[in-house]
Design a protein around this motif. Structure first.
Motif, PDB file in Angstrom:
ATOM      1  N   ASP A 129      30.228  37.387  27.698  1.00 24.15           N
ATOM      2  CA  ASP A 129      30.853  36.464  26.757  1.00 24.15           C
ATOM      3  C   ASP A 129      31.909  35.582  27.425  1.00 24.15           C
ATOM      4  N   THR A 130      32.689  36.186  28.350  1.00 29.17           N
ATOM      5  CA  THR A 130      33.775  35.422  29.001  1.00 29.17           C
ATOM      6  C   THR A 130      33.416  34.977  30.411  1.00 29.17           C
ATOM      7  N   LYS A 131      32.344  35.559  30.978  1.00 27.58           N
ATOM      8  CA  LYS A 131      31.926  35.372  32.362  1.00 27.58           C
ATOM      9  C   LYS A 131      32.932  35.938  33.372  1.00 27.58           C
ATOM     10  N   ARG A 132      33.951  36.616  32.862  1.00 23.28           N
ATOM     11  CA  ARG A 132      34.962  37.188  33.756  1.00 23.28           C
ATOM     12  C   ARG A 132      34.429  38.448  34.447  1.00 23.28           C
ATOM     13  N   LEU A 133      34.879  38.617  35.682  1.00 24.17           N
ATOM     14  CA  LEU A 133      34.538  39.813  36.439  1.00 24.17           C
ATOM     15  C   LEU A 133      35.295  41.007  35.844  1.00 24.17           C
ATOM     16  N   ILE A 134      34.590  42.100  35.604  1.00 22.37           N
ATOM     17  CA  ILE A 134      35.252  43.284  35.035  1.00 22.37           C
ATOM     18  C   ILE A 134      35.105  44.522  35.928  1.00 22.37           C
ATOM     19  N   GLY A 135      34.228  44.449  36.924  1.00 24.06           N
ATOM     20  CA  GLY A 135      34.068  45.610  37.798  1.00 24.06           C
ATOM     21  C   GLY A 135      33.172  45.307  38.976  1.00 24.06           C
ATOM     22  N   GLY A 136      33.156  46.230  39.920  1.00 22.14           N
ATOM     23  CA  GLY A 136      32.298  46.051  41.083  1.00 22.14           C
ATOM     24  C   GLY A 136      32.118  47.337  41.859  1.00 22.14           C
ATOM     25  N   VAL A 137      30.973  47.451  42.531  1.00 21.17           N
ATOM     26  CA  VAL A 137      30.672  48.592  43.401  1.00 21.17           C
ATOM     27  C   VAL A 137      30.068  48.049  44.687  1.00 21.17           C
ATOM     28  N   ILE A 138      30.592  48.526  45.811  1.00 16.76           N
ATOM     29  CA  ILE A 138      30.036  48.150  47.109  1.00 16.76           C
ATOM     30  C   ILE A 138      29.644  49.418  47.841  1.00 16.76           C
ATOM     31  N   ILE A 139      28.454  49.438  48.392  1.00 16.25           N
ATOM     32  CA  ILE A 139      28.044  50.511  49.280  1.00 16.25           C
ATOM     33  C   ILE A 139      27.671  49.882  50.614  1.00 16.25           C
ATOM     34  N   GLY A 140      28.171  50.465  51.685  1.00 13.59           N
ATOM     35  CA  GLY A 140      27.882  49.916  53.000  1.00 13.59           C
ATOM     36  C   GLY A 140      29.080  50.045  53.925  1.00 13.59           C
ATOM     37  N   ARG A 141      28.893  49.611  55.147  1.00 18.08           N
ATOM     38  CA  ARG A 141      29.941  49.709  56.162  1.00 18.08           C
ATOM     39  C   ARG A 141      31.184  48.915  55.736  1.00 18.08           C
ATOM     40  N   ASN A 142      32.332  49.545  55.866  1.00 21.31           N
ATOM     41  CA  ASN A 142      33.624  48.915  55.531  1.00 21.31           C
ATOM     42  C   ASN A 142      33.734  48.501  54.063  1.00 21.31           C
ATOM     43  N   ALA A 143      33.016  49.187  53.194  1.00 24.70           N
ATOM     44  CA  ALA A 143      33.078  48.851  51.764  1.00 24.70           C
ATOM     45  C   ALA A 143      34.503  48.921  51.232  1.00 24.70           C
ATOM     46  N   GLY A 144      35.264  49.906  51.706  1.00 23.15           N
ATOM     47  CA  GLY A 144      36.642  50.053  51.250  1.00 23.15           C
ATOM     48  C   GLY A 144      37.512  48.868  51.603  1.00 23.15           C
ATOM     49  N   GLU A 145      37.255  48.247  52.740  1.00 26.16           N
ATOM     50  CA  GLU A 145      38.029  47.073  53.162  1.00 26.16           C
ATOM     51  C   GLU A 145      37.634  45.842  52.349  1.00 26.16           C
ATOM     52  N   LEU A 146      36.414  45.822  51.837  1.00 28.08           N
ATOM     53  CA  LEU A 146      35.923  44.667  51.082  1.00 28.08           C
ATOM     54  C   LEU A 146      36.358  44.695  49.617  1.00 28.08           C
ATOM     55  N   LEU A 147      36.668  45.878  49.121  1.00 28.97           N
ATOM     56  CA  LEU A 147      36.847  46.059  47.683  1.00 28.97           C
ATOM     57  C   LEU A 147      38.054  45.320  47.106  1.00 28.97           C
ATOM     58  N   SER A 148      39.093  45.128  47.908  1.00 19.75           N
ATOM     59  CA  SER A 148      40.341  44.565  47.376  1.00 19.75           C
ATOM     60  C   SER A 148      40.151  43.171  46.778  1.00 19.75           C
ATOM     61  N   GLU A 149      39.237  42.401  47.323  1.00 16.78           N
ATOM     62  CA  GLU A 149      38.983  41.071  46.745  1.00 16.78           C
ATOM     63  C   GLU A 149      38.495  41.192  45.302  1.00 16.78           C
ATOM     64  N   ILE A 150      37.660  42.184  45.051  1.00 23.43           N
ATOM     65  CA  ILE A 150      37.145  42.379  43.695  1.00 23.43           C
ATOM     66  C   ILE A 150      38.270  42.818  42.760  1.00 23.43           C
ATOM     67  N   SER A 151      39.104  43.746  43.225  1.00 24.49           N
ATOM     68  CA  SER A 151      40.236  44.201  42.407  1.00 24.49           C
ATOM     69  C   SER A 151      41.174  43.038  42.088  1.00 24.49           C
ATOM     70  N   LEU A 152      41.473  42.217  43.095  1.00 29.30           N
ATOM     71  CA  LEU A 152      42.358  41.065  42.882  1.00 29.30           C
ATOM     72  C   LEU A 152      41.743  40.081  41.897  1.00 29.30           C
ATOM     73  N   ALA A 153      40.441  39.855  42.039  1.00 27.24           N
ATOM     74  CA  ALA A 153      39.762  38.928  41.135  1.00 27.24           C
ATOM     75  C   ALA A 153      39.835  39.403  39.688  1.00 27.24           C
ATOM     76  N   ILE A 154      39.694  40.704  39.481  1.00 27.33           N
ATOM     77  CA  ILE A 154      39.800  41.249  38.124  1.00 27.33           C
ATOM     78  C   ILE A 154      41.218  41.091  37.599  1.00 27.33           C
ATOM     79  N   GLU A 155      42.212  41.440  38.432  1.00 24.51           N
ATOM     80  CA  GLU A 155      43.618  41.314  38.025  1.00 24.51           C
ATOM     81  C   GLU A 155      43.968  39.861  37.688  1.00 24.51           C
ATOM     82  N   MET A 156      43.365  38.920  38.395  1.00 25.92           N
ATOM     83  CA  MET A 156      43.652  37.498  38.198  1.00 25.92           C
ATOM     84  C   MET A 156      42.833  36.876  37.073  1.00 25.92           C
ATOM     85  N   GLY A 157      41.896  37.644  36.515  1.00 22.70           N
ATOM     86  CA  GLY A 157      41.060  37.125  35.432  1.00 22.70           C
ATOM     87  C   GLY A 157      40.019  36.134  35.901  1.00 22.70           C
ATOM     88  N   CYS A 158      39.513  36.300  37.123  1.00 16.99           N
ATOM     89  CA  CYS A 158      38.535  35.361  37.679  1.00 16.99           C
ATOM     90  C   CYS A 158      37.181  35.498  36.989  1.00 16.99           C
TER      91      CYS A 158
END
Length: 470
Positions: free
Chosen positions: A406-435
């Motif tokens: 309905d809003t097209k806003r990002l509400i969650g994400g899952v990454i599996i793969g090498r360095n997934a933990g290092e990649l995740l922060s962009e998704i968290s920030l995007a959710i916090e920012m209402g992207c």
């Protein structure tokens, strides 16, 4: 002797939540006392948890990547593990951080007391050391940050050197030829990753029907495919009997579809969860409320039902993660200093540092279904990522984003793969920012990188993807 001050903040526990709270209190001009039972600051995370495990996981993953080079025509004629040197290197990493914390506490003028604290009243503590009375301490505010401890199974002989918790496992007492890990959660699978690379044959048992219950099933299936030749995962399996014998531990298991059997292991590692460490505090006696799961009840300012007593970190409940506790510690200190701040994050990210890594944040697909959210999933497979192919990690990699339709806003994400933990922060920030999906897809990501799989997943949601057939 009774140390009196109507401006004193006392923090009980010097793990990430506790030392962060203490440092922030001091920086805000408060008279700060930090009480810790053990000699070194840093708590479980630094001394027998996060840092030693990640040190060993770094070694584990490096070993695996070296072995992978054989497909490029590069091989090494010999492979030797000097356990003594490995343990010393791990200890040096811990010592560096122990010193840094002690140095910062000293520079901030924080009084560190080595001992156990027990509440005598809402404004007074008793300090004990080796069960011997040391002193009383009066305070204006207190922050409980005593962390958590491993759950123990009553039927196991923990006095045996062949039965380990994660603490013993991280000290690498020896490398078992065959290791049983009881518990298919994050800790168990991280320990499996370490010991498999060191040469152990691994069996994992769990009485549930799936591992990582907090993660979507499609991602778990990728993970299971990745580890199927490394670990023997036995789900819906109960331990019926454990008997120590001269050459190991005889374990009788009951697997739902395969029935009972007895297997000989060199060692058993128990990783079935953690519970809050509250036993010696005496909080019930002064009326601090806990919930039906044994965690301290707090509000959004980390206050307990007693207005001058706060709680942060693992003692406040799930998720029991150091980074959550760190943020809570800062908020509690700021509230005590008079700031109208609240702990109200949109998301708390999670990472399993396995091989491959799994990282998730926000509302994932199974949560969206339960919450009846009108959602859309966009998944970018790493087999279409140039960087993943060039880094030999494309086969078991995927970036999955969940959007509110309905809003097209990002509400969650899952990454599996090498360095997934290092990649995740962009998704968290995007959710916090209402992207929304467009915000992410129109943000130029460097090529070739694994990070661009996030913008490419957003392009899938937008219908603008060119790296796959749209």
């Amino acid at each position: 002797m009774c140390d009196k001050s109507n401006k004193t903040v006392v923090i009980i526990g010097a793990g990430p939540a506790g030392y962060t709270a203490a440092f922030r209190c001091s920086d805000l001009g408060l008279n700060t006392i930090l009480i810790e039972n053990y000699c070194n600051l840093g708590g479980v995370c630094l001394n027998v948890g996060c840092i030693p495990s990640k040190s060993l996981l770094y070694v584990s993953k490096t070993i695996n990547q070296i072995k992978e080079l054989s497909i490029c025509g590069i091989s090494f004629s010999s492979f030797d593990i000097n356990i003594k040197k490995l343990i010393n290197w791990k200890k040096e990493n811990i010592s560096k951080l122990n010193f840094a914390l002690s140095h910062m506490a000293k520079k901030r003028g924080i009084k560190v007391i080595n001992g156990v604290a027990k509440f005598k009243s809402e404004n007074e503590l008793v300090i004990l050391k080796n069960d011997v009375y040391v002193s009383n301490l009066e305070f204006k505010n207190a922050i409980i940050a005593t962390g958590s401890k491993s759950v123990k199974l009553a039927f196991l002989p923990y006095e045996s050197k062949k039965v380990w918790t994660s603490t013993e496992a991280l000290s690498i007492p020896y490398i078992p030829k065959k290791l049983l890990i009881i518990g298919g959660g994050v800790i168990g699978l991280e320990m499996a990753t370490i010991y498999h690379s060191l040469g152990s044959k691994i069996d994992i048992t769990d009485n549930h029907s799936h591992i990582f219950p907090s993660v979507d099933n499609d991602v778990i299936q990728i993970f299971l495919n990745a580890i199927k030749n490394k670990f023997n995962v036995m789900l819906e399996t109960n331990i019926l009997d454990v008997k120590e014998v001269e050459n190991g531990m005889l374990v009788t298991i009951d697997q739902k579809e395969k029935g009972k059997k007895t297997i000989l292991y060199d060692a058993i590692l128990v990783a079935v969860g953690r519970v809050p460490s509250l036993g010696s505090l005496g909080i019930k006696e002064i009326g601090v409320k806990i919930n039906n799961k044994g965690f301290i009840k707090v509000n959004e300012q980390l206050k307990t039902n007693i207005k001058n007593i706060y709680a942060v970190g693992d003692v406040t409940g799930q998720p029991m993660l150091a980074h959550k506790g760190i943020h809570q510690g800062k908020i509690a200190a700021e509230v005590i200093a008079g700031k109208e701040h609240f702990f109200d994050p949109e998301v708390v990210p999670n990472v399993a540092y396995t091989e491959p890594e799994i990282a998730w944040t926000g509302i994932i697909e199974k949560d969206a279904k339960k919450l009846n959210i009108n959602y859309k999933v966009a998944t970018f497979p790493w087999i279409a990522s140039g960087r993943a192919i060039a880094s030999n990690c494309s086969l078991f990699g995927s970036t999955k984003l969940i959007f509110n339709k309905d809003t097209k806003r990002l509400i969650g994400g899952v990454i599996i793969g090498r360095n997934a933990g290092e990649l995740l922060s962009e998704i968290s920030l995007a959710i916090e920012m209402g992207c929304d999906a467009q915000d992410i897809s129109l943000t130029i990501h460097p090529h070739p990188t694994l990070s661009e799989t996030i913008s490419l997943a957003a392009e899938i949601c937008e219908g603008t993807i060119t790296d796959l057939i749209n």
